[in-house]
Design a protein around this motif. Sequence first.
Motif, PDB file in Angstrom:
ATOM      1  N   ALA A  33       0.904  -1.279   0.127  1.00  0.00           N
ATOM      2  CA  ALA A  33      -0.017   0.088  -0.224  1.00  0.00           C
ATOM      3  C   ALA A  33       0.804   1.442   0.056  1.00  0.00           C
ATOM      4  O   ALA A  33       1.557   1.788   0.963  1.00  0.00           O
ATOM      5  N   THR A  38      -0.006   4.468  -0.246  1.00  0.00           N
ATOM      6  CA  THR A  38      -0.565   5.529   0.354  1.00  0.00           C
ATOM      7  C   THR A  38      -0.205   5.392   1.719  1.00  0.00           C
ATOM      8  O   THR A  38       0.024   6.196   2.400  1.00  0.00           O
ATOM      9  N   LYS A  87       4.951   2.385  -9.631  1.00  0.00           N
ATOM     10  CA  LYS A  87       3.743   2.035  -8.720  1.00  0.00           C
ATOM     11  C   LYS A  87       3.954   0.415  -8.545  1.00  0.00           C
ATOM     12  O   LYS A  87       4.960   0.359  -8.541  1.00  0.00           O
TER      13      LYS A  87
END
Length: 416
Positions: free
Chosen positions: A76, A78, A326
């Motif tokens: 994750a 974020t 990403k």
Amino acid sequence: MNLKLTYNPQPATRQLQFAITGSKSETNRLLLLQALYPNLSLENTSNSDDSEVMSKALQNEQPSTHNPQLVDVHHAGTAMRFLTAFFAIQEGKEVILTGSTRMKERPIKILVEALQQLGAEISYEEQAGFPPLSIKGKKLTRSKVSLPANVSSQYISALLLIAPKLENGLELTLEGEITSVPYIKMTLALLNEIGVETSFVDNIISVHSQFTIHNSQFTIESDWSSASYWYSIMALSEIGTEITLSSYKPNSLQGDSALVEIYSAFGVETIFENNSILLRKTHNPKLTTHNLQLNNCPDIAQTIAVTCFGLGLPCHLTGLHTLKIKETDRLEALKAELTKLGAHVTVTDESLTLSQSENINPNISIKTYQDHRMAMAFAPLALKVPIVIEEAEVVSKSYPTFWTDLKSAGFLVAEQ
Ligand SMILES: O=C(O)C1=C[C@@H](OP(=O)(O)O)[C@@H](O)[C@H](O)C1
Ligand SMILES: C=C(OP(=O)(O)O)C(=O)O
């Protein structure tokens, strides 16, 4: 788990309808704000793995005698970035913040340096510039910092989220081109919702300090990035096909709501009604090259590239420089998998170009590179040819019920 997907058209017996859970971006911001302001209550939170790890990291707070505490955020992004800022201001608490093997390759230096300039005590446990981090929480006394804004907006959002708890608030100067701007505006809008004053003029963002808030209740809008796969399914469906998704509103904080306009060019109409969107395939798109600048909505780039391929449309997608850092290098992953299906694709560090194609190779096994969006972006092609999605469980990062929803929509989903 590898899944073989096929589609066997059945006469529609009922209106297809899905309730998608809350935006993971909004949820992860609001979970952090809730930890800072406990009288904030939330509805329609995301059921994604990324929000689960965020929530767990914030709840499982142990007393400072258990120092340092190990916090693992898995994949994750974020959670990694927002928690770095959060733990930096937890006075007296020490954590080691870590993640998956891929997370250890995703850069965090820009955020760490900005926090250090504000007075934070953070060091690298392994490779300089990357997680895992050792964070010793303390009171940050400085209030002005500059940072490059062209790598990830998550660094900026992380700083903004803790800003109202700093003694003198925060003034951020953003250097260079600002990437993923709607995510920064989402952070500011959520701060405003709970009563924090902010301003964003040119490249300077200011956040006033705000130590307490009034009791406040927030209902999170559903996730537009998850809706993108249904837009793609509609684009590849017969004219007249419809689906309803809830709960969505026309004035979204999520940049991925750009889907409404983008997919209208692919023959998908969106009607907002009763907190829902009705998607309808109205026409087949014109055979022209679709040029799209996706700097504001990087997470739907994979969906769009695959939709264009499925429709046999050429496209030129730009503003994709963040895709390389990403969950995987999404540009290389797209190129490899689309090529296996018969596409002609070229990529640069920030763009993808797809030529017009007439055929889709059937029964191709798509690698997903530990990237939920690779799995979900390629699944709609099952409307055209049988396809295999490898390590299909990756979808839980953002959309855990994706495969069951797909089955309910008439796809045959079989384990291989
Ligand atoms: O702030 C956020 O919630 C996000 C910002 C974007 O990242 P970048 O700013 O790194 O592009 C996006 O890709 C990610 O999925 C979620
Ligand atoms: C890039 C993504 O997430 P993150 O950066 O938060 O891991 C995503 O969900 O597509």
